[in-house]
Motif scaffolding. Structure first.
Motif, PDB file in Angstrom:
ATOM      1  N   ASN A 388       0.806  -1.213   0.000  1.00  0.00           N
ATOM      2  CA  ASN A 388       0.000   0.000   0.000  1.00  0.00           C
ATOM      3  C   ASN A 388       0.846   1.273   0.000  1.00  0.00           C
ATOM      4  O   ASN A 388       2.058   1.234   0.209  1.00  0.00           O
ATOM      5  CB  ASN A 388      -0.954   0.020   1.196  1.00  0.00           C
ATOM      6  N   THR A 389       0.152   2.379  -0.232  1.00  0.00           N
ATOM      7  CA  THR A 389       0.737   3.718  -0.138  1.00  0.00           C
ATOM      8  C   THR A 389      -0.179   4.558   0.736  1.00  0.00           C
ATOM      9  O   THR A 389      -1.403   4.556   0.557  1.00  0.00           O
ATOM     10  CB  THR A 389       0.855   4.380  -1.524  1.00  0.00           C
ATOM     11  N   ILE A 390       0.405   5.286   1.691  1.00  0.00           N
ATOM     12  CA  ILE A 390      -0.374   6.147   2.567  1.00  0.00           C
ATOM     13  C   ILE A 390       0.102   7.585   2.400  1.00  0.00           C
ATOM     14  O   ILE A 390       1.298   7.874   2.541  1.00  0.00           O
ATOM     15  CB  ILE A 390      -0.252   5.724   4.041  1.00  0.00           C
ATOM     16  N   LEU A 391      -0.828   8.472   2.062  1.00  0.00           N
ATOM     17  CA  LEU A 391      -0.536   9.886   1.911  1.00  0.00           C
ATOM     18  C   LEU A 391      -1.256  10.666   3.007  1.00  0.00           C
ATOM     19  O   LEU A 391      -2.386  10.330   3.382  1.00  0.00           O
ATOM     20  CB  LEU A 391      -1.001  10.405   0.540  1.00  0.00           C
ATOM     21  N   LEU A 392      -0.599  11.710   3.498  1.00  0.00           N
ATOM     22  CA  LEU A 392      -1.187  12.565   4.514  1.00  0.00           C
ATOM     23  C   LEU A 392      -1.330  13.993   4.001  1.00  0.00           C
ATOM     24  O   LEU A 392      -0.577  14.426   3.113  1.00  0.00           O
ATOM     25  CB  LEU A 392      -0.327  12.576   5.778  1.00  0.00           C
ATOM     26  N   LYS A 393      -2.264  14.716   4.569  1.00  0.00           N
ATOM     27  CA  LYS A 393      -2.469  16.120   4.222  1.00  0.00           C
ATOM     28  C   LYS A 393      -1.204  16.914   4.492  1.00  0.00           C
ATOM     29  O   LYS A 393      -0.592  16.799   5.549  1.00  0.00           O
ATOM     30  CB  LYS A 393      -3.626  16.685   5.042  1.00  0.00           C
ATOM     31  N   ASN A 394      -0.809  17.718   3.516  1.00  0.00           N
ATOM     32  CA  ASN A 394       0.382  18.554   3.633  1.00  0.00           C
ATOM     33  C   ASN A 394       0.014  19.860   4.345  1.00  0.00           C
ATOM     34  O   ASN A 394      -0.692  20.704   3.777  1.00  0.00           O
ATOM     35  CB  ASN A 394       0.935  18.851   2.238  1.00  0.00           C
ATOM     36  N   PRO A 395       0.469  20.055   5.580  1.00  0.00           N
ATOM     37  CA  PRO A 395       0.094  21.274   6.321  1.00  0.00           C
ATOM     38  C   PRO A 395       0.690  22.543   5.734  1.00  0.00           C
ATOM     39  O   PRO A 395       0.251  23.648   6.056  1.00  0.00           O
ATOM     40  CB  PRO A 395       0.647  21.006   7.725  1.00  0.00           C
ATOM     41  N   ASN A 396       1.709  22.391   4.868  1.00  0.00           N
ATOM     42  CA  ASN A 396       2.376  23.544   4.271  1.00  0.00           C
ATOM     43  C   ASN A 396       1.799  23.920   2.907  1.00  0.00           C
ATOM     44  O   ASN A 396       2.321  24.830   2.251  1.00  0.00           O
ATOM     45  CB  ASN A 396       3.871  23.253   4.121  1.00  0.00           C
ATOM     46  N   TYR A 397       0.761  23.216   2.499  1.00  0.00           N
ATOM     47  CA  TYR A 397       0.176  23.477   1.183  1.00  0.00           C
ATOM     48  C   TYR A 397      -0.445  24.866   1.146  1.00  0.00           C
ATOM     49  O   TYR A 397      -1.035  25.328   2.131  1.00  0.00           O
ATOM     50  CB  TYR A 397      -0.874  22.417   0.860  1.00  0.00           C
ATOM     51  N   TYR A 398      -0.326  25.525   0.020  1.00  0.00           N
ATOM     52  CA  TYR A 398      -0.738  26.917  -0.081  1.00  0.00           C
ATOM     53  C   TYR A 398      -2.252  27.105  -0.164  1.00  0.00           C
ATOM     54  O   TYR A 398      -2.740  28.231  -0.189  1.00  0.00           O
ATOM     55  CB  TYR A 398      -0.051  27.594  -1.271  1.00  0.00           C
ATOM     56  N   GLN A 399      -3.011  26.016  -0.194  1.00  0.00           N
ATOM     57  CA  GLN A 399      -4.468  26.089  -0.138  1.00  0.00           C
ATOM     58  C   GLN A 399      -4.970  24.955   0.762  1.00  0.00           C
ATOM     59  O   GLN A 399      -5.916  24.256   0.459  1.00  0.00           O
ATOM     60  CB  GLN A 399      -5.073  25.966  -1.540  1.00  0.00           C
ATOM     61  N   ALA A 400      -4.316  24.786   1.897  1.00  0.00           N
ATOM     62  CA  ALA A 400      -4.580  23.637   2.770  1.00  0.00           C
ATOM     63  C   ALA A 400      -5.999  23.621   3.313  1.00  0.00           C
ATOM     64  O   ALA A 400      -6.516  22.557   3.673  1.00  0.00           O
ATOM     65  CB  ALA A 400      -3.576  23.623   3.923  1.00  0.00           C
ATOM     66  N   ASP A 401      -6.660  24.778   3.349  1.00  0.00           N
ATOM     67  CA  ASP A 401      -8.026  24.808   3.895  1.00  0.00           C
ATOM     68  C   ASP A 401      -9.019  24.074   3.010  1.00  0.00           C
ATOM     69  O   ASP A 401     -10.108  23.719   3.454  1.00  0.00           O
ATOM     70  CB  ASP A 401      -8.481  26.256   4.099  1.00  0.00           C
ATOM     71  N   ARG A 402      -8.654  23.825   1.745  1.00  0.00           N
ATOM     72  CA  ARG A 402      -9.548  23.081   0.847  1.00  0.00           C
ATOM     73  C   ARG A 402      -9.143  21.611   0.740  1.00  0.00           C
ATOM     74  O   ARG A 402      -9.697  20.878  -0.077  1.00  0.00           O
ATOM     75  CB  ARG A 402      -9.558  23.736  -0.537  1.00  0.00           C
ATOM     76  N   THR A 403      -8.174  21.196   1.550  1.00  0.00           N
ATOM     77  CA  THR A 403      -7.817  19.771   1.610  1.00  0.00           C
ATOM     78  C   THR A 403      -8.695  19.140   2.681  1.00  0.00           C
ATOM     79  O   THR A 403      -8.317  19.065   3.851  1.00  0.00           O
ATOM     80  CB  THR A 403      -6.324  19.568   1.936  1.00  0.00           C
ATOM     81  N   TYR A 404      -9.870  18.684   2.271  1.00  0.00           N
ATOM     82  CA  TYR A 404     -10.855  18.190   3.232  1.00  0.00           C
ATOM     83  C   TYR A 404     -10.499  16.799   3.759  1.00  0.00           C
ATOM     84  O   TYR A 404     -10.757  16.485   4.922  1.00  0.00           O
ATOM     85  CB  TYR A 404     -12.239  18.143   2.581  1.00  0.00           C
ATOM     86  N   ILE A 405      -9.936  15.965   2.906  1.00  0.00           N
ATOM     87  CA  ILE A 405      -9.576  14.599   3.314  1.00  0.00           C
ATOM     88  C   ILE A 405      -8.140  14.624   3.813  1.00  0.00           C
ATOM     89  O   ILE A 405      -7.246  15.090   3.107  1.00  0.00           O
ATOM     90  CB  ILE A 405      -9.722  13.616   2.139  1.00  0.00           C
ATOM     91  N   GLU A 406      -7.899  14.114   4.999  1.00  0.00           N
ATOM     92  CA  GLU A 406      -6.581  14.247   5.628  1.00  0.00           C
ATOM     93  C   GLU A 406      -5.679  13.033   5.452  1.00  0.00           C
ATOM     94  O   GLU A 406      -4.462  13.149   5.630  1.00  0.00           O
ATOM     95  CB  GLU A 406      -6.765  14.547   7.114  1.00  0.00           C
ATOM     96  N   LYS A 407      -6.255  11.903   5.074  1.00  0.00           N
ATOM     97  CA  LYS A 407      -5.447  10.688   4.932  1.00  0.00           C
ATOM     98  C   LYS A 407      -5.967   9.877   3.750  1.00  0.00           C
ATOM     99  O   LYS A 407      -7.171   9.631   3.639  1.00  0.00           O
ATOM    100  CB  LYS A 407      -5.508   9.847   6.206  1.00  0.00           C
ATOM    101  N   LEU A 408      -5.048   9.484   2.872  1.00  0.00           N
ATOM    102  CA  LEU A 408      -5.384   8.667   1.706  1.00  0.00           C
ATOM    103  C   LEU A 408      -4.668   7.334   1.815  1.00  0.00           C
ATOM    104  O   LEU A 408      -3.436   7.304   1.953  1.00  0.00           O
ATOM    105  CB  LEU A 408      -4.970   9.368   0.411  1.00  0.00           C
ATOM    106  N   ILE A 409      -5.400   6.244   1.757  1.00  0.00           N
ATOM    107  CA  ILE A 409      -4.811   4.903   1.822  1.00  0.00           C
ATOM    108  C   ILE A 409      -5.112   4.191   0.512  1.00  0.00           C
ATOM    109  O   ILE A 409      -6.278   3.954   0.178  1.00  0.00           O
ATOM    110  CB  ILE A 409      -5.381   4.088   3.001  1.00  0.00           C
ATOM    111  N   PHE A 410      -4.079   3.880  -0.233  1.00  0.00           N
ATOM    112  CA  PHE A 410      -4.226   3.170  -1.505  1.00  0.00           C
ATOM    113  C   PHE A 410      -3.677   1.761  -1.337  1.00  0.00           C
ATOM    114  O   PHE A 410      -2.478   1.585  -1.071  1.00  0.00           O
ATOM    115  CB  PHE A 410      -3.480   3.892  -2.629  1.00  0.00           C
ATOM    116  N   THR A 411      -4.523   0.765  -1.496  1.00  0.00           N
ATOM    117  CA  THR A 411      -4.125  -0.631  -1.303  1.00  0.00           C
ATOM    118  C   THR A 411      -3.866  -1.296  -2.645  1.00  0.00           C
ATOM    119  O   THR A 411      -4.675  -1.168  -3.575  1.00  0.00           O
ATOM    120  CB  THR A 411      -5.217  -1.395  -0.550  1.00  0.00           C
TER     121      THR A 411
END
Length: 993
Positions: A388-411
């Motif tokens: 799997n691959t696990i991605l997390l919300k980037n707190p330094n993103y320049y439009q982070a307030d529109r990143t509604y999903i905080e964790k992505l798990i791809f199996t």
């Protein structure tokens, strides 16, 4: 990002995942009541990543992850609008040949108080954020250097490299000077390119990479001046000069080419580090292909002559792209493509201590080994290639307030059962699932037979049909023209046979390609939306005709990608506007070539009129060669009804007598010597078959089909014997169709049936038969396709930007699909003939010749050489046309020629309908549905819902969404804050240096 799908993902609608879960009788009541964590998305990987470089992939399986990690200048939103992503303003000149961008360098605030910050790199090591750094304009220049360098293995850059001014010329210069260096100079400067492999000469790779890099920067610099352009033109025309003996034969030695010697001498001036760094600075800021500003003052200012409102009238820009041709019809859709996304400095470094540069950045760069920099809304927490691959919300993103999903798990899933996606979803391990039309249990439970996608009417209240326009692909056949024998010293007879137009058309005529889409479509097909085909079911005791399929495709370019501009709409056919390129352009050219009319169109405006249809058309050729009395009206009505339309769902290839006529005709449309009698016999039989079909007799129809097979088989045999590919009237060639072993229980039986029916129809005396070659598993399948151990292969292609050129470029000489056709194993560019002759018809045609090692097969490959040369010339001519209407006309001529005249490929199917029936915890109206690129895979801006919507909730959300991006609901607004007066025609004033 380029979307190429192998047959691994051919049934993605049908199956992409496997599960060991059993959904313990999950009732629909429980499913509607279930609530999920809206901050966590669960999805699937279809394969381990091939690369972590955004400009180095052609695989959709990579894009699933990379689209969430890297940003570009522009991107589409859920409303289909192009937004400024890293750019807060952009515009273009009047000609559409220059595009200007301003990379964000300060926070922007909208009227309603929304804010967009400054793009940053987020450095991550072992899942932990280490530091941040602003994205700079130089990072875009890094991408330019990287994608043009042959040693970077930036396989995904082909669609955009050719858009740059001198882009095609630069690629040609790099290729030819490398050949010149190896042939004339003993490989002193480019002795080892990455494509040759081998760790033992990694030092040579370093030298050649840096030398290529210098040339790329010099060409960029020279493009900006007239004198420099003159140098480029001479380099593009330069050739190798073989020394000939008294008889005019090559001696194996060469005279020097002054243009190349001068370029190498110039290149050597920049070997020292000081000179090299100065070249980087000069080329980046003063380049003619692209330029960036390292100053806060920018490259210059741009103003619109029409004025603006509520904004400044003059805009500073700090990135400029100069294009070869006007591209206002599609360039904004390409500006966010992977190869144009910025790269960190270490990607083009020669001293990075983590080995993250050039080839390593494309092929070896990965989370377990390196600190990685991400510019997107997510970063990698962990990656396990086998799971799997696990991605997390980037707190330094320049439009982070529109990143509604905080964790992505791809199996990563392995099973290929038709119900596996549904089981994952029912078990709570997937956030969305498309209901497979081959999953009988799931279809009955969630869809029902009496469904209506337009009315959102399904058996289960939580089921909905949503747009899958961005998931439109064309899966098509590819023929291996360069399959080598085991020792690598010879070309197989199968490849020599496939190089003949007669063989490819023979396959088209008898191949029941409907088997592919009919399986994928499953219950999507019914009596209301399909019609009987000309084939009978082959089963014993059955007298049932097979059916066409809604997913059957007749064009390579997908519908809805490009539309002709008109003052008023002329209606739609199967949801496709009549002005669509596939109908108005390809359909019209096809009807003109074949002399048919599209009976699906209410108006004859897009069909050929009677006068045109009698002018050297295929139907006219057929009629002229019938030697028995015939009913002209009956004949023409039959071909109009059966073969007049190329619109999805109608089979325009199988048993198309007009297409088969190409087997009897040469490139000028004249009957090939020795085939006149065969042509008369075939024409008579074609008419007889039309008359007999009204009797609806399986035995009669199949007897006529076998009689045609005998005639066409004889034509093929004569062709192959004339070239010594076959040496007797009894031998034959069996073509291997490569199948993925993981699909043994799903798609493969349909292909095996297709193969069996082909062989049964053509009979034991046929010069060509088919057989399947099934891999052991997915890995074996990928390896076999990579090494070219097959004769026929199926692959899918999706668009990167909104122009048919993106599809047609794949088939040209040097195009992306050369990795499957392997024509480069047999033919090569004739560098010594660049200026020997001037082509009367098309100067864009390449000069190709057979390789010396296969000179004995020159006659075998003369026809395919001519076809690829002509096709490439027409496609590249279209690339140079700025007028969109004229461009579409020229591209259509190329596509019509490739598919319906010389059969370079045979389209099979689209993998998904325009709307997919699914269960989902994602608000579909927050997801991009742009037809090109991979923005639909981006989860930034996508919002999850806590429980499944019922029909009323779905329709209410749809109504709200349809109010547009000036919406009171936050998630339906535009994603970023940028100058709303962007993308207009401007007058640019460069800054004084």
């Amino acid at each position: 990002m380029k979307k190429l799908l192998s047959i691994i993902a051919a049934g993605t609608l049908v199956t992409t995942a496997g599960s060991t879960l059993v959904s313990c009788g999950m009732s629909t009541t429980k499913l509607m009541a279930r609530k999920v964590n809206t901050k966590e998305y669960k999805g699937f990987m279809t394969a381990a990543l091939n690369t972590w470089s955004p400009g180095s992939t052609m695989q959709n399986s990579d894009s699933i992850i990379l689209e969430n990690l890297y940003d570009g200048l522009l991107t589409p939103n859920a409303h289909g609008e192009i937004e400024g992503q890293m750019a807060d303003w952009w515009g273009h000149n009047a000609e559409g040949t220059e595009y200007y961008f301003h990379l964000r360098d300060e926070e922007k605030t909208s009227e309603d108080g929304r804010k967009t910050g400054i793009p940053k790199w987020t450095a991550v090591r072992n899942g932990e954020i280490k530091s941040t750094q602003n994205v700079s304009t130089m990072d875009f220049y890094n991408a330019f250097r990287f994608t043009f360098n042959p040693n970077s293995s930036a396989d995904g850059a082909a669609p955009t490299n050719g858009l740059f001014k001198n882009g095609t010329a630069l690629e040609g210069i790099l290729s030819t000077i490398s050949e010149y260096d190896a042939t004339v100079l003993g490989g002193a400067n480019f002795s080892r390119t990455t494509a040759q492999g081998g760790e033992q000469n990694i030092g040579s790779e370093y030298i050649s990479t840096r030398n290529f890099d210098i040339i790329v920067m010099l060409i960029n610099l020279w493009t900006a001046t007239k004198d420099g352009q003159d140098i480029i033109n001479k380099l593009a025309d330069a050739k190798l000069n073989p020394i000939l003996d008294v008889n005019g034969n090559p001696t194996g030695e060469y005279d020097r080419t002054p243009e190349f010697d001068n370029l190498i001498a110039e290149m050597k001036k920049y070997q020292g580090e000081t000179a090299f760094q100065k070249l980087i600075s000069d080329s980046s800021q003063n380049g003619g292909m692209m330029a960036i500003s390292l100053s806060s003052e920018g490259l210059g200012t741009a103003a619109t002559s029409k004025g603006t409102y509520d904004t400044r009238t003059e805009q500073m820009y700090n990135i400029r792209y100069t294009l070869e041709n006007a591209s206002t019809s599609f360039f904004t859709s390409a500006a966010g493509y992977g190869s144009l996304k910025p790269l960190p400095d270490y990607a083009v470094s020669y001293s990075d201590n983590q080995n993250r540069s050039w080839y390593n950045f494309s092929k070896r760069y990965q989370p377990s080994l390196n600190e990685m920099w991400f510019s997107g809304a997510y970063y990698v927490q962990s990656y396990k290639a086998s799971s799997n691959t696990i991605l997390l919300k980037n707190p330094n993103y320049y439009q982070a307030d529109r990143t509604y999903i905080e964790k992505l798990i791809f199996t990563l899933t392995r099973s290929q059962s038709v119900d596996s996606n549904r089981l994952w979803f029912e078990g709570g391990d997937a956030s969305e699932v498309a209901i497979s039309p081959n999953d009988a249990s799931g279809w009955k439970k969630y869809v029902g037979d009496d469904y209506n996608s337009e009315e959102q009417k399904f058996a289960f209240e939580g089921t909905h049909a949503t747009s899958t326009v961005p998931s439109q692909y064309t899966f098509t056949t590819f023929y291996n023209y360069g399959r080598l024998t085991n020792d690598g010293e010879d070309i197989s007879k199968s490849s020599r046979a496939l190089a003949q137009k007669s063989v490819r058309l023979y396959l088209n005529y008898f191949m029941q390609r409907t088997q592919y889409p009919a399986y994928v479509a499953g219950k999507l097909d019914n009596d209301k939306n399909t019609k009987e085909s000309l084939a009978w079911d082959g089963g014993e005791g059955k007298n049932v005709k097979t059916r066409s399929s809604t997913l059957l495709r007749n064009t390579f370019t997908i519908p809805k990608l490009a539309t002709n501009a008109t003052e008023s709409e002329n209606g739609k056919v199967n949801g496709i506007p009549v002005e669509d390129y596939t109908i108005q352009n390809i359909g019209t050219d096809y009807n003109e070539m074949y002399g048919t009319k599209n009976t699906q169109l209410e108006s004859s405006a897009s069909s050929v009129d009677e006068e045109t249809s009698t002018n050297a058309s295929r139907l006219k050729t057929l009629e002229d060669n019938i030697t028995v009395p015939y009913d002209k009206e009956l004949l023409e009505n039959f071909y109009n009804e059966q073969f007049g339309s190329l619109i999805d769902g109608n089979d325009a290839f199988y048993q198309n007598d007009l297409m088969a006529l190409g087997m009897f005709l040469d490139s000028e449309g004249k009957v090939i010597e020795g085939l006149q009698t065969d042509l008369n016999n075939f024409a008579n039989l074609a008419y007889t078959s039309v008359v007999d079909r009204s009797k609806n007799s399986k035995e009669l129809d199949q007897n006529n089909e076998k009689a045609k097979a005998k005639i066409l088989g004889d034509v093929v045999r004569k062709d192959l014997r004339s070239k010594q590919i076959l040496t007797s009237d009894t031998d034959s060639i069996s073509l291997e169709w490569l199948l993925n072993g993981a699909l043994r229980l799903t798609l493969n039986p349909r292909v095996e049936y297709l193969v069996d029916q082909f062989n049964a129809t053509v009979g034991g005396s046929s010069p060509i038969t088919l057989k399947t070659k099934t891999s052991n598993d997915v890995s074996d399948y990928l390896n076999l396709s990579k090494i070219g151990d097959f004769d026929i292969y199926v692959s899918g292609w999706g668009p990167d930007y909104t122009d048919p050129y993106n599809f047609l470029h794949t088939l040209i000489w040097g195009g992306e699909y050369g990795v499957y056709t392997n024509i480069g194993n047999v033919l090569e560019s004739d560098s010594s003939a660049k200026t020997e002759s001037v082509k009367d018809e098309n100067p864009n045609e390449p000069n190709l010749k057979i390789k010396d090692s296969f000179k004995q097969y020159e006659k075998d490959y003369a026809e395919i050489n001519q076809s690829i040369t002509k096709y490439t010339g027409v496609v590249e001519t279209a690339k140079g046309q700025g007028d969109f209407t004229e461009r579409l006309k020229t591209l259509s001529k190329a596509e019509t020629y490739a598919l319906y005249d010389v059969a370079l490929t045979t389209p099979l199917y689209n993998r998904t309908p325009m709307k997919t029936i699914q269960l989902s915890y994602l608000d579909p109206f927050t997801r991009s549905s742009f037809i090109a690129g991979s923005s639909n895979l981006r989860l930034f801006g996508v919002k999850m819902i806590e429980s499944l919507w019922d029909k009323d909730a779905f329709l209410a959300a749809q109504t709200q969404f349809e109010k547009g991006s000036s919406n009171e609901v936050e998630e339906y607004k535009k994603l970023y804050v940028y100058d709303r007066n962007s993308d207009g025609e401007v007058i640019a004033t460069p800054r004084n240096k």
